[in-house]
Design a protein around this motif. Structure first.
Motif, mmCIF file in Angstrom:
data_model
loop_
_atom_site.group_PDB
_atom_site.id
_atom_site.type_symbol
_atom_site.label_atom_id
_atom_site.label_comp_id
_atom_site.label_asym_id
_atom_site.label_seq_id
_atom_site.Cartn_x
_atom_site.Cartn_y
_atom_site.Cartn_z
ATOM 1 N N ILE A 58 0.865 -1.171 0.000
ATOM 2 C CA ILE A 58 0.000 0.000 0.000
ATOM 3 C C ILE A 58 0.905 1.226 0.000
ATOM 4 C CG2 ILE A 58 -1.788 1.261 1.248
ATOM 5 C CD1 ILE A 58 -2.639 -1.472 2.452
ATOM 6 N N ASP A 59 0.817 2.012 -1.057
ATOM 7 C CA ASP A 59 1.668 3.186 -1.200
ATOM 8 C C ASP A 59 1.336 4.242 -0.164
ATOM 9 O OD1 ASP A 59 3.077 2.202 -3.349
ATOM 10 O OD2 ASP A 59 1.768 3.123 -4.833
ATOM 11 N N GLY A 111 5.630 5.908 4.970
ATOM 12 C CA GLY A 111 4.195 5.754 4.790
ATOM 13 C C GLY A 111 3.759 4.472 4.123
ATOM 14 N N GLU A 112 4.680 3.732 3.522
ATOM 15 C CA GLU A 112 4.286 2.488 2.863
ATOM 16 C C GLU A 112 3.866 1.454 3.895
ATOM 17 O OE1 GLU A 112 7.604 1.366 0.428
ATOM 18 O OE2 GLU A 112 6.902 2.586 -1.232
ATOM 19 N N ARG A 113 2.880 0.654 3.527
ATOM 20 C CA ARG A 113 2.357 -0.373 4.421
ATOM 21 C C ARG A 113 2.258 -1.707 3.681
ATOM 22 N NH1 ARG A 113 2.740 3.127 8.205
ATOM 23 N NH2 ARG A 113 0.989 4.336 8.912
ATOM 24 N N GLN A 132 -6.687 -4.509 2.006
ATOM 25 C CA GLN A 132 -6.555 -3.793 3.266
ATOM 26 C C GLN A 132 -5.164 -4.005 3.834
ATOM 27 O OE1 GLN A 132 -9.776 -5.777 5.326
ATOM 28 N NE2 GLN A 132 -8.370 -7.104 6.440
ATOM 29 N N GLU A 133 -4.827 -3.243 4.870
ATOM 30 C CA GLU A 133 -3.543 -3.410 5.528
ATOM 31 C C GLU A 133 -3.456 -4.813 6.111
ATOM 32 O OE1 GLU A 133 -1.181 -1.318 9.159
ATOM 33 O OE2 GLU A 133 -2.230 -0.005 7.768
#
Length: 158
Positions: A58-59, A111-113, A132-133
């Protein structure tokens, strides 16, 4: 230690502290994270079985704060290099450019996840995919529930 080394150390410390704080303030996107507006709201519930699971990245949101902070602090630090006005101006410009590049990279990496894309076959036979995360492990065949409402959809194991 000379004055320039102290200034550079303070600038680097300020950049690191501000980007670390920015990274901590980012909201989670996982199955167990709710925004304030989603609390006490009704959600629809669908049940199903996991068909596929795929890890995704996730960017980070591109807010530009890392670039701005890095450029400002780099410009300040760069202006202390050199003895004359022209050298100070050139140092400030070079420092701002380099600081902006470093600040942008730090903002992106903070911030990447890690995320997960879960494809679920609902009880009615329809396939849906939710990203989702990654805060829960899913395996093919798991029974899950999908909660939808108030602008968000999340999946969790039963």
């Amino acid at each position: 230690m000379n004055a320039m080394a102290i200034k550079c150390g303070l600038i680097v410390g300020a950049v690191a502290a501000s980007t670390a704080l920015w990274g901590c303030a980012q909201p989670g996107l996982g199955g167990s994270n709710y925004s304030r507006s989603q609390v006490r709201g009704e959600q629809s519930v669908r049940l199903g079985t996991v068909e596929t699971v795929r890890d995704v990245q996730i960017d980070a949101p591109r807010e530009g704060s890392g670039t701005l902070i890095g450029a400002a602090l780099g410009g300040i630090g760069g202006s202390t290099v050199g003895g004359g006005n022209k050298a100070n101006a050139a140092g400030a410009i070079a420092g701002a450019v380099l600081g902006g590049i470093v600040g942008q990279a730090v903002e992106k990496s903070n911030g990447e996840r890690k995320g997960v894309e879960v494809t679920v076959r609902l009880e009615g036979g329809k396939l849906v995919a939710i990203t989702q995360e990654k805060d829960e492990e899913f395996r093919v065949g798991d029974r899950v529930r999908i909660l939808s409402g108030q602008g968000a959809t999340r999946v969790s194991r039963i």
